[in-house]
Write a protein that holds these residues in place. Structure first.
Motif, short mmCIF file in Angstrom:
data_model
loop_
_atom_site.label_atom_id
_atom_site.label_comp_id
_atom_site.label_asym_id
_atom_site.label_seq_id
_atom_site.Cartn_x
_atom_site.Cartn_y
_atom_site.Cartn_z
N PHE A 207 -53.65 62.71 63.12
CA PHE A 207 -53.34 61.34 63.53
C PHE A 207 -53.70 60.33 62.44
CE2 PHE A 207 -53.13 63.02 67.88
CZ PHE A 207 -51.99 62.36 68.32
N MET A 208 -54.79 60.59 61.73
CA MET A 208 -55.16 59.69 60.63
C MET A 208 -54.13 59.76 59.52
SD MET A 208 -57.45 57.47 59.70
CE MET A 208 -58.96 57.81 60.62
N THR A 209 -53.60 60.96 59.25
CA THR A 209 -52.55 61.10 58.24
C THR A 209 -51.30 60.33 58.64
OG1 THR A 209 -53.38 63.30 57.63
CG2 THR A 209 -51.13 62.75 56.97
N ILE A 210 -50.92 60.44 59.92
CA ILE A 210 -49.76 59.69 60.40
C ILE A 210 -49.98 58.19 60.26
CG2 ILE A 210 -48.39 59.14 62.47
CD1 ILE A 210 -48.91 62.01 63.41
N SER A 211 -51.21 57.75 60.55
CA SER A 211 -51.51 56.32 60.46
C SER A 211 -51.40 55.81 59.03
CB SER A 211 -52.91 56.03 61.01
OG SER A 211 -53.92 56.41 60.09
N ILE A 212 -51.72 56.66 58.06
CA ILE A 212 -51.63 56.25 56.66
C ILE A 212 -50.18 56.00 56.28
CG2 ILE A 212 -51.97 57.01 54.28
CD1 ILE A 212 -54.46 58.49 55.24
N PHE A 213 -49.30 56.88 56.73
CA PHE A 213 -47.88 56.74 56.38
C PHE A 213 -47.19 55.62 57.16
CE2 PHE A 213 -48.57 61.08 54.85
CZ PHE A 213 -47.92 61.01 53.62
N LEU A 214 -47.58 55.43 58.42
CA LEU A 214 -46.90 54.45 59.26
C LEU A 214 -47.52 53.06 59.21
CD1 LEU A 214 -46.07 56.49 62.50
CD2 LEU A 214 -44.62 56.05 60.51
N THR A 215 -48.79 52.98 58.87
CA THR A 215 -49.48 51.69 58.95
C THR A 215 -50.28 51.41 57.69
OG1 THR A 215 -51.46 52.62 59.96
CG2 THR A 215 -49.70 51.99 61.44
N ALA A 216 -49.73 51.74 56.55
CA ALA A 216 -50.42 51.46 55.29
C ALA A 216 -50.65 49.96 55.16
CB ALA A 216 -49.59 51.97 54.12
N SER A 217 -51.64 49.58 54.38
CA SER A 217 -51.96 48.17 54.20
C SER A 217 -50.73 47.40 53.78
CB SER A 217 -53.05 48.01 53.14
OG SER A 217 -54.25 48.58 53.59
N GLY A 218 -50.49 46.27 54.43
CA GLY A 218 -49.31 45.47 54.14
C GLY A 218 -48.12 45.85 54.97
N ASN A 219 -48.27 46.79 55.90
CA ASN A 219 -47.16 47.20 56.74
C ASN A 219 -46.72 46.05 57.62
OD1 ASN A 219 -45.88 48.50 59.27
ND2 ASN A 219 -46.07 50.23 57.85
N LYS A 220 -45.42 45.96 57.92
CA LYS A 220 -44.87 44.85 58.69
C LYS A 220 -44.91 45.09 60.19
CE LYS A 220 -43.83 42.69 54.92
NZ LYS A 220 -44.62 41.52 54.50
N VAL B 85 -66.47 76.51 72.49
CA VAL B 85 -66.86 75.13 72.20
C VAL B 85 -66.56 74.78 70.74
CG1 VAL B 85 -68.83 73.58 71.93
CG2 VAL B 85 -68.59 74.93 74.02
N HIS B 86 -66.92 75.68 69.83
CA HIS B 86 -66.68 75.41 68.41
C HIS B 86 -65.19 75.44 68.08
CE1 HIS B 86 -71.03 76.21 68.09
NE2 HIS B 86 -70.96 75.51 66.97
N MET B 87 -64.43 76.26 68.78
CA MET B 87 -62.98 76.25 68.58
C MET B 87 -62.38 74.92 69.02
SD MET B 87 -61.59 78.89 67.15
CE MET B 87 -61.82 80.64 66.79
N LEU B 88 -62.87 74.39 70.15
CA LEU B 88 -62.39 73.09 70.64
C LEU B 88 -62.77 71.98 69.66
CD1 LEU B 88 -63.16 73.34 74.47
CD2 LEU B 88 -60.91 73.30 73.37
N LEU B 89 -63.97 72.06 69.11
CA LEU B 89 -64.38 71.07 68.12
C LEU B 89 -63.48 71.12 66.88
CD1 LEU B 89 -68.27 71.47 68.30
CD2 LEU B 89 -66.94 69.47 69.02
N ALA B 90 -63.13 72.34 66.47
CA ALA B 90 -62.22 72.48 65.33
C ALA B 90 -60.87 71.87 65.63
CB ALA B 90 -62.08 73.96 64.97
N LEU B 91 -60.38 72.07 66.86
CA LEU B 91 -59.08 71.52 67.26
C LEU B 91 -59.11 70.00 67.28
CD1 LEU B 91 -56.19 71.93 68.28
CD2 LEU B 91 -57.11 72.13 70.60
N VAL B 92 -60.19 69.42 67.82
CA VAL B 92 -60.33 67.96 67.85
C VAL B 92 -60.35 67.39 66.43
CG1 VAL B 92 -61.89 66.08 68.45
CG2 VAL B 92 -61.46 67.90 70.10
N SER B 93 -61.09 68.03 65.55
CA SER B 93 -61.16 67.57 64.16
C SER B 93 -59.79 67.66 63.49
CB SER B 93 -62.17 68.40 63.38
OG SER B 93 -63.47 68.25 63.92
N LEU B 94 -59.08 68.74 63.75
CA LEU B 94 -57.75 68.91 63.16
C LEU B 94 -56.78 67.85 63.66
CD1 LEU B 94 -56.05 70.68 61.28
CD2 LEU B 94 -55.45 72.08 63.27
#
Length: 217
Positions: free
Chosen positions: A194-207, A180-189
């Motif tokens: 995905f949040m990192t990808i969103s920062i690069f692809l959808t930064a504020s002002g993105n078209k 269970v804790h391993m799965l939680l670690a995977l979900v967090s990772l």
């Protein structure tokens, strides 16, 4: 954490572990469900708005559904919403840290008289990561930090959460708890990724508002 658990008898360990995890889990589920429901409700309200329909008929340059939503309801573009969410995060995480600390002192004190406010430091560290994210968002809402600082802090929080879950999994003697804790670690990772990808692809002002809306949801 391991030494603390070993000094507790089985009944106390189960009770404190149950309530400690239930409160944290309830907060995460409630907060996530609230934001998901709010997102869906506001999307439907904008889509059903007669103003949106009329502007699309009048001008091909009228804002799309995604643009309308991002302008009004995405924290990165709505500083009032960002501030309110940050305050809610600060208050709830402060409660979590204090609850863990006082619980260590006052729940069954006769069985562990040497416990201090920071005896459950692992759980408090996990909560502190999100407290710092809320504090970052609060500063961003007043333009004291650059745009998207909140998302960067959430990446740091979820990455730290993954490390904590993984380390916690290695201390489990029960195979089910370990998985269970391993799965939680995977979900967090994955969340951090995905949040990192969103920062690069959808930064504020993105078209690309449709892509921004996808990653926001």
């Amino acid at each position: 954490t391991v030494s603390v658990s070993k000094r507790m008898d089985n009944s106390t360990a189960k009770a404190s572990g149950f309530w400690g995890h239930v409160i944290a889990g309830f907060f995460l589920l409630a907060f996530g469900s609230f934001l998901s429901g709010l997102t869906a409700f506001r999307l439907l309200r904008i889509a059903a708005s007669s103003d949106v329909d009329c502007t699309h008929l009048v001008s091909p340059q009228a804002p799309s559904l995604a643009q309308q939503f991002l302008q009004q309801h995405a924290p990165e573009t709505n500083k009032v919403l960002l501030r309110r969410l940050s305050i809610a995060l600060l208050l709830s995480t402060t409660f979590g840290i204090v609850y863990e600390g006082l619980g260590a002192i006052y729940i069954h004190p006769e069985q562990h008289p040497d416990y201090t406010f920071f005896s459950y430091a692992t759980h408090q560290t996990l909560t502190l990561l999100y407290f710092l994210a809320g504090f970052t968002g609060f500063l961003e809402s007043y333009h004291h930090l650059p745009a998207d600082s909140l998302r960067v802090s959430v990446v740091a929080a979820t990455a730290g959460e993954a490390l904590l879950w993984y380390g916690h999994a290695l201390t489990q003697s029960n195979a089910t708890d370990e998985r269970v804790h391993m799965l939680l670690a995977l979900v967090s990772l994955l969340t951090a990724l995905f949040m990192t990808i969103s920062i690069f692809l959808t930064a504020s002002g993105n078209k690309s508002p449709n892509m921004s809306l996808f990653f926001y949801v």
